[in-house]
Design an enzyme around this catalytic site. Structure first.
Site, short mmCIF file in Angstrom:
data_model
loop_
_atom_site.label_atom_id
_atom_site.label_comp_id
_atom_site.label_asym_id
_atom_site.label_seq_id
_atom_site.Cartn_x
_atom_site.Cartn_y
_atom_site.Cartn_z
N HIS A 17 0.85 -1.31 -0.12
CA HIS A 17 -0.14 -0.05 -0.04
C HIS A 17 1.08 1.13 0.12
CE1 HIS A 17 -3.07 -2.79 2.31
NE2 HIS A 17 -3.69 -2.61 1.33
N LYS A 42 -16.38 -8.56 5.10
CA LYS A 42 -14.97 -8.88 5.44
C LYS A 42 -14.90 -8.58 6.97
CE LYS A 42 -11.44 -7.95 2.00
NZ LYS A 42 -10.27 -6.84 1.56
N ARG A 91 -2.21 -6.18 -8.33
CA ARG A 91 -0.82 -7.11 -8.05
C ARG A 91 -0.66 -8.18 -9.17
NH1 ARG A 91 -3.20 -7.55 -2.14
NH2 ARG A 91 -4.89 -7.43 -3.30
N SER A 129 -2.76 -7.71 2.92
CA SER A 129 -2.97 -7.59 4.43
C SER A 129 -3.30 -8.96 5.04
CB SER A 129 -4.04 -6.78 4.71
OG SER A 129 -3.62 -5.49 4.28
P1 ADP Z 1 -9.92 -3.55 -0.29
O1 ADP Z 1 -10.57 -4.21 0.57
O2 ADP Z 1 -10.61 -2.42 -0.68
O3 ADP Z 1 -9.25 -4.37 -1.70
P2 ADP Z 1 -7.17 -3.58 0.34
O4 ADP Z 1 -6.54 -2.73 1.68
O5 ADP Z 1 -7.06 -5.04 0.62
O6 ADP Z 1 -8.71 -3.15 0.45
O7 ADP Z 1 -6.51 -2.78 -0.73
C1 ADP Z 1 -6.72 -1.55 -0.98
C2 ADP Z 1 -6.00 -1.28 -2.47
O8 ADP Z 1 -4.61 -1.75 -2.49
C3 ADP Z 1 -6.53 -2.32 -3.53
O9 ADP Z 1 -6.56 -1.59 -4.89
C4 ADP Z 1 -5.59 -3.49 -3.70
O10 ADP Z 1 -5.43 -3.83 -4.82
C5 ADP Z 1 -4.22 -2.64 -3.37
N1 ADP Z 1 -3.12 -3.36 -3.01
C6 ADP Z 1 -3.35 -4.25 -1.32
N2 ADP Z 1 -1.84 -4.67 -1.55
C7 ADP Z 1 -1.06 -4.37 -2.59
C8 ADP Z 1 0.17 -4.62 -2.75
N3 ADP Z 1 0.96 -5.32 -2.05
N4 ADP Z 1 0.68 -3.64 -4.00
C9 ADP Z 1 -0.20 -2.97 -4.70
N5 ADP Z 1 -1.48 -2.80 -4.22
C10 ADP Z 1 -1.93 -3.40 -3.37
#
Ligand code: ADP
Length: 161
Positions: A17, A42, A91, A129
């Site tokens: 992130h 979730k 990703r 995460s």
């Molecule tokens: P959500 O529940 O909205 O998917 P996340 O916190 O899992 O929330 O992810 C938020 C955004 O960050 C999403 O667009 C996800 O694809 C992106 N994201 C999560 N992990 C990574 C990573 N390792 N690299 C790039 N983008 C990421």
């Protein structure tokens, strides 16, 4: 002003992130990291204030990034913040189908708002995460994937230490 919103659950924030936030901070005048308050299907480990505070600490080196909690439709939050750009991270191929549907749905809900995708550095393409929480639960080391404060907080919640 050239603004963007980067929304997500951030349960909790990872270096993946942070990589995306840093890239956006270089491109846009102002970036809002939008923390989804509740995302019913979730189950979150951290409440929204805990998630917001971990993000704020992790990005304190960036002065054009703000962190806000929201609990409405994403496009409504974007309009309220006068942002026409939503940033999402991509990703691996498996992200594509969900993100594609969300982007088209959001465009149908408000055609003035555009979703753009960004890829992180390849060293973070396998990081999520939920995977980090699982590894910590099983006693593994994730020092390369999240800030120390975040890892300590996961340990406290999951392992009570
Ligand atoms: P959500 O529940 O909205 O998917 P996340 O916190 O899992 O929330 O992810 C938020 C955004 O960050 C999403 O667009 C996800 O694809 C992106 N994201 C999560 N992990 C990574 C990573 N390792 N690299 C790039 N983008 C990421």
């Amino acid at each position: 002003m050239n603004n963007a919103i980067y929304p997500g659950s951030f349960d909790p924030i990872t270096y993946g992130h942070i990589d995306i936030i840093e890239r956006c901070s270089n491109i846009y005048d102002h970036l809002i990291v939008g923390v989804i308050q509740s995302n019913s299907p979730k189950k979150m480990l951290f409440n929204e204030n805990e998630r917001k505070n971990m993000i704020k600490t992790s990005i304190s080196h960036l002065n054009n990034v703000e962190v806000k909690i929201f609990n409405t439709l994403l496009v409504d939050f974007a309009s309220q913040e006068k942002c026409s750009i939503i940033i999402r991270g991509l990703r691996v191929l498996s992200d594509f189908e969900y993100e594609f549907k969300m982007a088209l749905m959001n465009r149908n809900l408000n055609e003035k708002i555009t979703t753009l995708f960004m890829m992180p550095h390849e060293k973070y393409t396998h990081v999520s995460s939920s995977l980090l929480k699982e590894v910590i639960y099983l006693g593994g080391n994730i020092d390369n994937y999240a800030p120390k404060e975040v890892i300590d907080n996961i340990n406290k919640k999951i392992n009570g230490k």
